[in-house]
Design an enzyme around this catalytic site. Structure first.
Site, mmCIF file in Angstrom:
data_model
loop_
_atom_site.group_PDB
_atom_site.id
_atom_site.type_symbol
_atom_site.label_atom_id
_atom_site.label_comp_id
_atom_site.label_asym_id
_atom_site.label_seq_id
_atom_site.Cartn_x
_atom_site.Cartn_y
_atom_site.Cartn_z
ATOM 1 N N GLY A 231 31.238 40.651 38.660
ATOM 2 C CA GLY A 231 31.311 39.463 39.502
ATOM 3 C C GLY A 231 30.577 38.245 38.987
ATOM 4 O O GLY A 231 30.543 37.218 39.662
ATOM 5 N N GLU A 273 28.792 46.132 35.631
ATOM 6 C CA GLU A 273 30.151 46.385 35.177
ATOM 7 C C GLU A 273 30.942 45.082 35.206
ATOM 8 O O GLU A 273 31.989 44.989 35.828
ATOM 9 C CB GLU A 273 30.817 47.488 36.007
ATOM 10 N N ARG A 276 34.721 39.701 33.589
ATOM 11 C CA ARG A 276 34.986 38.286 33.384
ATOM 12 C C ARG A 276 33.999 37.592 32.452
ATOM 13 O O ARG A 276 34.384 36.895 31.521
ATOM 14 C CB ARG A 276 34.959 37.577 34.747
ATOM 15 N N ARG A 311 46.371 33.820 37.186
ATOM 16 C CA ARG A 311 45.307 33.308 38.048
ATOM 17 C C ARG A 311 45.605 31.958 38.703
ATOM 18 O O ARG A 311 45.387 31.803 39.904
ATOM 19 C CB ARG A 311 43.969 33.243 37.288
ATOM 20 N N CYS A 342 61.142 31.439 38.300
ATOM 21 C CA CYS A 342 61.781 30.847 39.478
ATOM 22 C C CYS A 342 60.858 31.016 40.675
ATOM 23 O O CYS A 342 61.212 31.646 41.677
ATOM 24 C CB CYS A 342 63.134 31.500 39.713
ATOM 25 N N GLU A 343 59.659 30.511 40.531
ATOM 26 C CA GLU A 343 58.635 30.540 41.566
ATOM 27 C C GLU A 343 57.899 29.222 41.425
ATOM 28 O O GLU A 343 57.410 28.894 40.344
ATOM 29 C CB GLU A 343 57.619 31.670 41.294
#
Ligand code: PLP
Length: 419
Positions: A231, A273, A276, A311, A342-343
């Site tokens: 985190g 752990e 990122r 993201r 197509c989004e």
């Protein structure tokens, strides 16, 4: 305007593109290694410190292998992640298996590898015992519930998160596991994600140290490993700064000395752990501008899409964009930078101030080293890109080839179709 740096210039990048084409993710080995060493140094005071790299962030064996060389273990949460760890000889208690809603075969694999199993629920003690047998060491994931202010977009508030045991269950769990013959114990939590305030991590450590002492005092169980989770955030925006790891290390050391040592739990292994912060800032998605279109807004279309980096579309996350060779040009245009799904949320950037962009320009999207390629998918038949490693000697190694149409169709049998 604040700038972000790149480990290559336009000419070097053009040479790489000449060989591999675009799009691809490229990771900076030297920067990853230096960062890994920084983290370990910040905890050099601890009797034992282990970073279990969250494999899901960058599940590539070459990345895992270089992190193993730096002394990291692996945090796995699925069969495939356990198998990746095994392939690069991260074994035994160098693996922490932090899963949830776990199938029996995954617990069996974790047991086979000798991983430290971190249970997500009290009912999993019996489930694990039945399907894989209880190991000598067992850890539990603590969900502190509505203790903390805030929460965030990715992990939410602890009380709304599906993970972990309540405090009452935790005490019950340790008692039950001990009664069943488990001899060694770990304690884990993961309550924040992408957090840049270093005080949160010190706060989490204080909370966990208090809890370990309470467990010791009430149950007589000596926790030997505290995993503070991942985190740690990264500065996605150019005006943000990284978490000061030395400050975090010092803050946790103070808590250790004022709580763990007098409380009788020294020596205690401290673990993290993170995913990122280990690789995130040192990966880049490189793409080429295919099209421009001007309607109610101005669009720049890349040969990469949300299938390569989810993201921004999924969380509205900011990823910095550099147009190669135009770093110092005035950022006097406003574009949406899109992919071809197509989004309508397939956008890497919305209303972004950028230099004048032309078809064929090379665009680099920053901070894709974690939760980038890993979150890739095949919607609309889009293919996942290659992954490259920029090595310390400046050479480039292909560490995962790009998917092909054959890969995409590999699960289909066209021969069963009627003529
Ligand atoms: C995702 C995850 C991590 C890594 O999170 P980062 O934000 O990448 O540091 C660590 N532990 C668990 C249990 C996770 O689910």
């Amino acid at each position: 305007m604040a700038q972000k740096t790149l480990p290559f210039n336009k000419e070097q990048l053009q040479q790489i593109i000449a060989e591999y084409g675009t799009p691809f993710h490229i990771y900076d080995e030297k920067a990853i290694r230096e960062n890994a060493r920084r983290l370990i140094k910040a905890f050099s005071w601890a009797p034992e410190f282990k970073e279990y790299f969250a494999v899901k962030a960058t599940p590539n064996p070459y990345i895992l292998n270089l992190l193993r060389e730096e002394g990291f273990g692996a945090d796995c949460s699925s069969l495939a992640e356990l198998m990746l760890a095994e392939k690069v000889h991260i074994l035994d208690e160098n693996i922490m298996f932090t899963s949830n809603d776990t199938p029996a075969e995954e617990y069996q694999k974790a047991r086979e590898l000798g991983a430290i199993i971190n249970l997500d629920d009290i009912t999993h003690i019996d489930y694990l015992e039945k399907h894989a047998g209880l190991p000598e060491i067992l850890s539990f994931r603590y969900n502190p519930g509505p203790l903390r202010e805030g929460g965030n977009d990715i992990i939410g508030k602890p009380e709304d998160a599906k993970y972990g045991l309540t405090k009452a269950q935790l005490f019950e769990g340790y008692k039950a596991a001990k009664a069943k013959g488990v001899q060694r114990f770990g304690l884990h939590t993961m309550v924040i994600s992408n957090e840049l305030d270093p005080n949160y991590f010190i706060g989490t450590a204080n909370m966990m140290f208090d809890l370990a002492l309470e467990i010791y005092q009430t149950l007589g169980i000596k926790i030997e490993l505290i995993n503070l989770g991942g985190g740690i955030g990264i500065p996605y925006r150019p005006e943000q700064g990284p978490v000061d790891l030395e400050y975090v290390g010092r803050g946790i050391k103070e808590a250790y000395e004022s709580k763990i040592v007098p409380g009788g739990l020294h020596p205690l292994k401290i673990a993290m752990e993170s995913g990122r912060m280990i690789t995130g800032p040192y990966g880049y998605l490189v793409a080429t501008v295919l099209h421009k279109k001007d309607i109610y807004k101005h669009y720049v279309g890349l040969d990469a899409s949300m299938a390569n980096l989810m993201r921004p579309g999924m969380y509205g996350a900011y990823h910095h964009v550099t147009v190669m060779g135009k770093e110092n040009a005035p950022h006097d245009h406003i574009y949406d930078v899109t992919g071809g799904l197509c989004e309508n949320n397939d956008k890497f950037a919305v209303d972004r101030e950028l230099p004048q962009i032309d078809i064929g320009d090379i665009v680099v999207i920053h901070d894709t080293g974690a939760h980038g390629h890993a979150m890739g998918f095949n919607y609309n038949g889009k293919l996942r890109s290659a992954e490259l490693l920029l090595k310390e000697d400046g050479k480039v190694k292909l560490i995962r080839r790009a998917e092909t149409i054959e890969d995409l169709f590999a699960t289909l049998d066209f021969s069963g179709l009627e003529k």
